[in-house]
Enzyme design. Structure first.
Site, PDB file in Angstrom:
ATOM      1  CG  ASN A 103      47.668  43.725  22.893  1.00  0.00           C
ATOM      2  OD1 ASN A 103      47.568  42.667  22.272  1.00  0.00           O
ATOM      3  ND2 ASN A 103      46.707  44.178  23.670  1.00  0.00           N
ATOM      4  CB  ALA A 133      41.068  37.569  30.427  1.00  0.00           C
ATOM      5  CE  LYS A 180      46.225  40.572  19.963  1.00  0.00           C
ATOM      6  NZ  LYS A 180      46.588  39.933  21.235  1.00  0.00           N
ATOM      7  CG  ASN A 184      45.373  44.930  18.817  1.00  0.00           C
ATOM      8  OD1 ASN A 184      44.252  44.444  18.783  1.00  0.00           O
ATOM      9  ND2 ASN A 184      46.390  44.346  19.411  1.00  0.00           N
ATOM     10  CG  ASN A 188      42.897  48.074  20.728  1.00  0.00           C
ATOM     11  OD1 ASN A 188      42.227  47.293  20.071  1.00  0.00           O
ATOM     12  ND2 ASN A 188      43.645  47.680  21.733  1.00  0.00           N
ATOM     13  CG  ASN A 198      35.593  45.597  20.211  1.00  0.00           C
ATOM     14  OD1 ASN A 198      35.970  46.614  20.788  1.00  0.00           O
ATOM     15  ND2 ASN A 198      36.242  44.446  20.323  1.00  0.00           N
ATOM     16  CB  SER A 250      43.022  45.993  26.061  1.00  0.00           C
ATOM     17  OG  SER A 250      43.694  46.342  24.861  1.00  0.00           O
ATOM     18  CD  GLU A 262      48.908  46.877  25.991  1.00  0.00           C
ATOM     19  OE1 GLU A 262      49.685  46.026  26.455  1.00  0.00           O
ATOM     20  OE2 GLU A 262      47.862  46.604  25.376  1.00  0.00           O
TER      21      GLU A 262
END
Length: 293
Positions: A103, A133, A180, A184, A188, A198, A250, A262
């Protein structure tokens, strides 16, 4: 024009640096290739992947002993990328292709600049994946949702490499990474601040209002950077949040497990880009400040 490598008969040699959730999932997809794990102590890596039918698959991945390899795939956090590569400086002449499957943005150009300075010949690729995942424990990963993995050359060259299974090569990877990143940058940090799944960003009035304000700011930022998105970010973010309603982002997982996030390479990247144009992003700054507390 995209093309898929899923039918490629060639076995590739692949070393994976970062055998977390996505790294383990990709290792399972690539289990017919020659696989290695990159670790500090050069130990064999053992992972269990729980597939979508709840079947358990055992993976034993030997340590890379610096054999010549076709691909070095990096799935670490964006912030760890350059340090990780520099720690392998002596081994990089053995690598034909480097794929950053992560990411965020910013780390790709850092790596490209460093490889050029060091005069390494490895070809740099970047990728994004919509596969889902998560780590259930240190050695167990759950395959939460099927998706697509797209990769492309970071800088304009003609792709000549044979691909690992399941990758689709595209010629607009930077545009796809920006798209993306935009989504995010909305979902996020908000799920992490509100400690919500979400879907609650859609169903909860206060959370939805925050999403709409943040999406508007991010969309305006990309327009000011002369990299306009070709979709309405508010509508796309709501649609993604609804489609992944039960998922934990994530970033939320990182916060709950007290791991670094991140976001410095997602919202932080946008803030740094905007600063160059003297543009303020107050919603982005406020969210990062809240999470840093």
């Amino acid at each position: 024009m995209p093309y898929s490598s899923s039918s490629s008969p060639l076995t590739q040699s692949i070393a994976i640096l970062g055998l977390g959730a996505i790294g383990t999932l990709m290792a399972w997809h690539w289990r017919e290739h020659t696989l290695y794990g990159v670790s500090r102590d050069a130990s064999t890596c053992h992972r269990t992947l729980i597939d979508q039918q709840q079947a358990a698959h055992q993976l034993t991945i030997p340590a890379w002993q610096h054999e010549a390899i076709d691909w070095l795939v990096i799935t670490t956090k964006a912030s760890a990328t350059l340090d990780a590569l520099q720690s392998l400086q002596k081994q990089l002449p053995q690598v034909q292709n480097i794929l950053l499957l992560q990411n965020g943005m910013g780390q790709q150009q850092q790596v490209a600049d460093w490889l050029s300075q060091q005069r390494y010949s490895a070809t740099l690729w970047a990728g994004i994946s919509t596969e889902g995942a998560y780590r259930q424990s240190a050695e167990q990963v759950v395959y939460a949702g099927s998706g697509d993995t797209h990769i492309g050359l970071w800088q304009a060259q003609h792709p000549t490499a044979s691909m690992p299974n399941g990758l689709t090569v595209v010629d607009d990877i930077q545009q796809r990474i920006r798209a993306k990143l935009a989504i995010n940058a909305v979902i996020n940090p908000l799920t992490a601040v509100f400690r919500c799944r979400n879907g609650e960003l859609v169903s909860h009035g206060e959370y939805r209002q925050a999403l709409e304000a943040l999406a508007s700011e991010v969309q305006q930022c990309f327009t000011a950077l002369q990299q306009p998105l070709d979709f309405d970010l508010k509508e796309r973010s709501l649609a993604v949040a609804q489609a992944t309603a039960r998922n934990q982002s994530s970033t939320l997982q990182d916060v709950l497990h007290q791991r670094p996030t991140e976001l410095d390479y997602i919202n932080g990247y946008l803030i740094r880009q905007a600063q160059q144009l003297d543009i303020e992003l107050p919603h982005n700054r406020r969210l990062l400040a809240q999470l840093s507390e």
